[in-house]
Design an enzyme around this catalytic site. Sequence first.
Site, mmCIF file in Angstrom:
data_model
loop_
_atom_site.group_PDB
_atom_site.id
_atom_site.type_symbol
_atom_site.label_atom_id
_atom_site.label_comp_id
_atom_site.label_asym_id
_atom_site.label_seq_id
_atom_site.Cartn_x
_atom_site.Cartn_y
_atom_site.Cartn_z
ATOM 1 C CE LYS A 55 -2.300 1.448 3.705
ATOM 2 N NZ LYS A 55 -3.367 1.680 4.712
ATOM 3 C CG ASN B 2 -6.245 8.792 16.189
ATOM 4 O OD1 ASN B 2 -5.413 9.688 16.229
ATOM 5 N ND2 ASN B 2 -5.922 7.508 16.224
ATOM 6 C CD GLN C 83 3.468 -5.001 13.581
ATOM 7 O OE1 GLN C 83 3.261 -4.308 12.571
ATOM 8 N NE2 GLN C 83 2.615 -5.077 14.589
ATOM 9 N N GLY D 179 -10.896 6.100 14.113
ATOM 10 C CA GLY D 179 -11.127 6.093 15.550
ATOM 11 C C GLY D 179 -11.738 7.409 15.989
ATOM 12 C CG ASN E 131 15.195 21.787 -43.472
ATOM 13 O OD1 ASN E 131 14.490 22.528 -42.800
ATOM 14 N ND2 ASN E 131 14.690 20.910 -44.319
ATOM 15 C CE LYS F 148 16.642 4.579 -30.447
ATOM 16 N NZ LYS F 148 17.863 3.705 -30.394
ATOM 17 C CB ALA G 241 8.695 15.798 -45.483
ATOM 18 C CG HIS H 173 6.960 18.041 -42.267
ATOM 19 N ND1 HIS H 173 6.441 19.291 -42.487
ATOM 20 C CD2 HIS H 173 7.916 17.860 -43.214
ATOM 21 C CE1 HIS H 173 7.043 19.846 -43.522
ATOM 22 N NE2 HIS H 173 7.930 18.997 -43.979
#
EC number: 2.7.7.23
Length: 495
Positions: free
Chosen positions: A26, A181, A83, A151, A388, A362, A391, A374
């Site tokens: 959690k 509480n 615990q 509580g 440059n 990438k 396309a 583009h």
Amino acid sequence: MTFPGDTAVLVLAAGPGTRMRSDTPKVLHTLAGRSMLSHVLHAIAKLAPQRLIVVLGHDHQRIAPLVGELADTLGRTIDVALQDRPLGTGHAVLCGLSALPDDYAGNVVVTSGDTPLLDADTLADLIATHRAVSAAVTVLTTTLDDPFGYGRILRTQDHEVMAIVEQTDATPSQREIREVNAGVYAFDIAALRSALSRLSSNNAQQELYLTDVIAILRSDGQTVHASHVDDSALVAGVNNRVQLAELASELNRRVVAAHQLAGVTVVDPATTWIDVDVTIGRDTVIHPGTQLLGRTQIGGRCVVGPDTTLTDVAVGDGASVVRTHGSSSSIGDGAAVGPFTYLRPGTALGADGKLGAFVEVKNSTIGTGTKVPHLTYVGDADIGEYSNIGASSVFVNYDGTSKRRTTVGSHVRTGSDTMFVAPVTIGDGAYTGAGTVVREDVPPGALAVSAGPQRNIENWVQRKRPGSPAAQASKRASEMACQQPTQPPDADQTP
């Protein structure tokens, strides 16, 4: 603002979180870019307590390494106590105290790992109030319209705190109480140890409740104090995904408002999500549908969005990023990105550069002033300044076994539909013709052309696709051409 030097903090994070219905512990569920436990530890670390201890139980093998990473991030020691059996919050505190020396004599703050909006100011006010009234325990309370699951605070006719009763043990009349509480306490450690030794599991859950310490200390004649928090969201816990979403929305509202007050225009806060570690410069405009995630950094005077998601992206001053999805990348000052641009990790666009519509990049560096306007894929490339890329160009970086790099110099102009078959180098000032497949290096200033002269194969459709719509259309066009009258020669051209 720090805790007094004799303050230790226990963070209880041992519960299984069954109501989350998740394989993820959690406290590791996230909102605004951090896990719930991370939010709590960041708030506590601001106050520099003498000791900070996280009590783990369920899935401690998964959580403990992340606590170690957070300790490194925060630059401090965070101890972990285990615990080993789920015997209740009182038992969890006993486990946490075992990490302190027996002669430790100070104050102990106990809080939960699932209260992600808990802030340093609230914790500082708690310990200051606790010390001011010399209490054995000071408990944070808040008032809820719907207190189910919390509580309830029981008070005497003089409004003194008498006890805390858990939801499962409360009577119908006690369940009508709206003061609850908050699960955050400040204790005198000697009083806490004494009370813990007298806890009983005689309750509906058959657990050792930390909340029972309140009644024990009061029966001892000790001072029991309550400090009310008006802003209940600060101490709200998370037990299910509905509550997680509600607190995520509330935290986002506060984060967005903080940026607005600092000089950022957020056109539609309801559709804008900003993680807590994001920074944004003044006079930047964030349009609807934008998500700024992770450690994204946006400069001043930028325009971001609409419909943009940036994760761990650095954006320089005056840049424009529109309808873009990017991660682990950088965008230089004055650059323009989008629309419909995909920046994958390792992308670095220089100042005043451009990545336009339907461009994917990438692991590439793109120099100052260079434009990829583009319909282009740039992968594993280094492109110089003021070039440059035409396309529909593709940087062909994968040979079936490994990725290869392409280098394009400065002031290069490439024609549309150029294919760069890596590894190749295009020299400064070079050109490529449209449709060129570059398989070898191009010298500086050269024009690369790979296509031969165009060759038209007459009547190919009629032979290969007889009866097709294309064949019928071409036949009609040929017949119409044959029916065109022949122009008589001009009079002055008659022999």
